[in-house]
Design an enzyme around this catalytic site. Sequence first.
Site, PDB file in Angstrom:
ATOM      1  N   ARG A 181       3.191  45.138   8.763  1.00 29.01           N
ATOM      2  CA  ARG A 181       2.373  45.659   9.849  1.00 29.01           C
ATOM      3  C   ARG A 181       3.308  46.034  10.996  1.00 29.01           C
ATOM      4  O   ARG A 181       3.862  47.107  11.032  1.00 29.01           O
ATOM      5  CB  ARG A 181       1.340  44.599  10.279  1.00 29.01           C
ATOM      6  CG  ARG A 181       0.191  44.442   9.310  1.00 29.01           C
ATOM      7  CD  ARG A 181      -0.461  43.111   9.437  1.00 29.01           C
ATOM      8  NE  ARG A 181       0.488  42.034   9.153  1.00 29.01           N
ATOM      9  CZ  ARG A 181       0.143  40.797   8.871  1.00 29.01           C
ATOM     10  NH1 ARG A 181      -1.112  40.442   8.886  1.00 29.01           N
ATOM     11  NH2 ARG A 181       1.059  39.898   8.591  1.00 29.01           N
ATOM     12  N   HIS A 192      -4.844  43.383   2.753  1.00 28.26           N
ATOM     13  CA  HIS A 192      -4.243  43.087   1.441  1.00 28.26           C
ATOM     14  C   HIS A 192      -4.851  44.003   0.367  1.00 28.26           C
ATOM     15  O   HIS A 192      -4.128  44.560  -0.457  1.00 28.26           O
ATOM     16  CB  HIS A 192      -4.515  41.633   1.043  1.00 28.26           C
ATOM     17  CG  HIS A 192      -3.817  40.606   1.885  1.00 28.26           C
ATOM     18  ND1 HIS A 192      -4.476  39.566   2.490  1.00 28.26           N
ATOM     19  CD2 HIS A 192      -2.509  40.445   2.214  1.00 28.26           C
ATOM     20  CE1 HIS A 192      -3.617  38.807   3.152  1.00 28.26           C
ATOM     21  NE2 HIS A 192      -2.410  39.328   3.011  1.00 28.26           N
ATOM     22  N   LYS A 222       2.493  23.701   1.576  1.00 23.57           N
ATOM     23  CA  LYS A 222       1.971  24.599   2.595  1.00 23.57           C
ATOM     24  C   LYS A 222       0.505  24.296   2.882  1.00 23.57           C
ATOM     25  O   LYS A 222      -0.294  24.126   1.973  1.00 23.57           O
ATOM     26  CB  LYS A 222       2.119  26.055   2.114  1.00 23.57           C
ATOM     27  CG  LYS A 222       1.977  27.039   3.231  1.00 23.57           C
ATOM     28  CD  LYS A 222       2.476  28.418   2.839  1.00 23.57           C
ATOM     29  CE  LYS A 222       2.130  29.405   3.950  1.00 23.57           C
ATOM     30  NZ  LYS A 222       2.602  30.728   3.689  1.00 23.57           N
ATOM     31  N   SER A 228      -4.479  36.739   8.073  1.00 25.57           N
ATOM     32  CA  SER A 228      -5.353  35.689   7.550  1.00 25.57           C
ATOM     33  C   SER A 228      -5.629  34.609   8.589  1.00 25.57           C
ATOM     34  O   SER A 228      -6.760  34.135   8.726  1.00 25.57           O
ATOM     35  CB  SER A 228      -4.733  35.072   6.299  1.00 25.57           C
ATOM     36  OG  SER A 228      -4.474  36.074   5.344  1.00 25.57           O
TER      37      SER A 228
HETATM   38  P1  ADP Z   1       2.747  35.169   2.941  1.00 26.27           P
HETATM   39  O1  ADP Z   1       2.356  33.776   3.318  1.00 26.27           O
HETATM   40  O2  ADP Z   1       3.571  35.243   1.697  1.00 26.27           O
HETATM   41  O3  ADP Z   1       3.314  35.995   4.054  1.00 26.27           O
HETATM   42  P2  ADP Z   1       0.246  36.646   3.186  1.00 26.27           P
HETATM   43  O4  ADP Z   1      -0.953  36.404   2.333  1.00 26.27           O
HETATM   44  O5  ADP Z   1       0.149  36.364   4.622  1.00 26.27           O
HETATM   45  O6  ADP Z   1       1.393  35.851   2.452  1.00 26.27           O
HETATM   46  O7  ADP Z   1       0.689  38.166   3.017  1.00 26.27           O
HETATM   47  C1  ADP Z   1       1.087  38.720   1.793  1.00 26.27           C
HETATM   48  C2  ADP Z   1       1.718  40.092   2.032  1.00 26.27           C
HETATM   49  O8  ADP Z   1       0.750  41.001   2.553  1.00 26.27           O
HETATM   50  C3  ADP Z   1       2.838  40.064   3.065  1.00 26.27           C
HETATM   51  O9  ADP Z   1       3.814  41.002   2.673  1.00 26.27           O
HETATM   52  C4  ADP Z   1       2.174  40.497   4.336  1.00 26.27           C
HETATM   53  O10 ADP Z   1       3.084  41.082   5.240  1.00 26.27           O
HETATM   54  C5  ADP Z   1       1.193  41.521   3.800  1.00 26.27           C
HETATM   55  N1  ADP Z   1       0.043  41.720   4.667  1.00 26.27           N
HETATM   56  C6  ADP Z   1      -0.697  40.796   5.303  1.00 26.27           C
HETATM   57  N2  ADP Z   1      -1.688  41.359   6.033  1.00 26.27           N
HETATM   58  C7  ADP Z   1      -1.558  42.701   5.853  1.00 26.27           C
HETATM   59  C8  ADP Z   1      -2.259  43.866   6.364  1.00 26.27           C
HETATM   60  N3  ADP Z   1      -3.271  43.735   7.224  1.00 26.27           N
HETATM   61  N4  ADP Z   1      -1.839  45.079   5.961  1.00 26.27           N
HETATM   62  C9  ADP Z   1      -0.791  45.194   5.112  1.00 26.27           C
HETATM   63  N5  ADP Z   1      -0.088  44.162   4.618  1.00 26.27           N
HETATM   64  C10 ADP Z   1      -0.458  42.933   4.976  1.00 26.27           C
END
Ligand code: ADP
Length: 165
Positions: A90, A17, A41, A128
């Site tokens: 990803r 992120h 959630k 995550s």
């Molecule tokens: P959500 O529950 O909205 O999917 P996340 O916190 O899991 O929220 O992810 C937020 C954004 O960051 C999403 O677009 C996700 O695809 C992206 N993301 C998550 N992990 C990575 C990573 N390792 N590299 C790039 N983007 C990521």
Amino acid sequence: MHKIIYPGSFDPATNGHLNVIQRASKMFDQVEIVISSNPQKKVLFTAEERLSMMLEMVADLKNVHVHTWPGLVVDFARKSGIRTILRGVRALVDFEYEFELYMMNHALNPDIETIFIPTDQKYFVLRSSGIKEVVLFGGDVSDMVPPVVVEALKKKLANAESPLA
Ligand code: ADP
């Protein structure tokens, strides 16, 4: 002025992120991180905890701001007057979900566009949910998440009975 919204759960935020945020802060004049605080959630960290971790992570990026938001991202966009949403992708599996989300958001408000940024290959495997599992089983995640998140995870998971249930 090119502004963009980067929404997500960030439960917790990872180096993946952060990499997206750092790259976005160079491409756009202003980046608004929107941490979802949907009470439905199941999350490990409260919205306030996620906010405070994120604030520390982006403290040196002057054009990045952080918010928590209980509603739809398109409503945040409407309120703030920002028309572009950024999402990170990803693997191909992400793309399918992200494409659905885009279509949903576009149906809710056709003025709002979504753009995708591919993950840096270093962060390809970071998600995550995986991070939480590794910590729960005693693994070291210090290469995967910022130091503030390592500490918060340790505290949160140390005494919890079944934190991921
Ligand atoms: P959500 O529950 O909205 O999917 P996340 O916190 O899991 O929220 O992810 C937020 C954004 O960051 C999403 O677009 C996700 O695809 C992206 N993301 C998550 N992990 C990575 C990573 N390792 N590299 C790039 N983007 C990521």
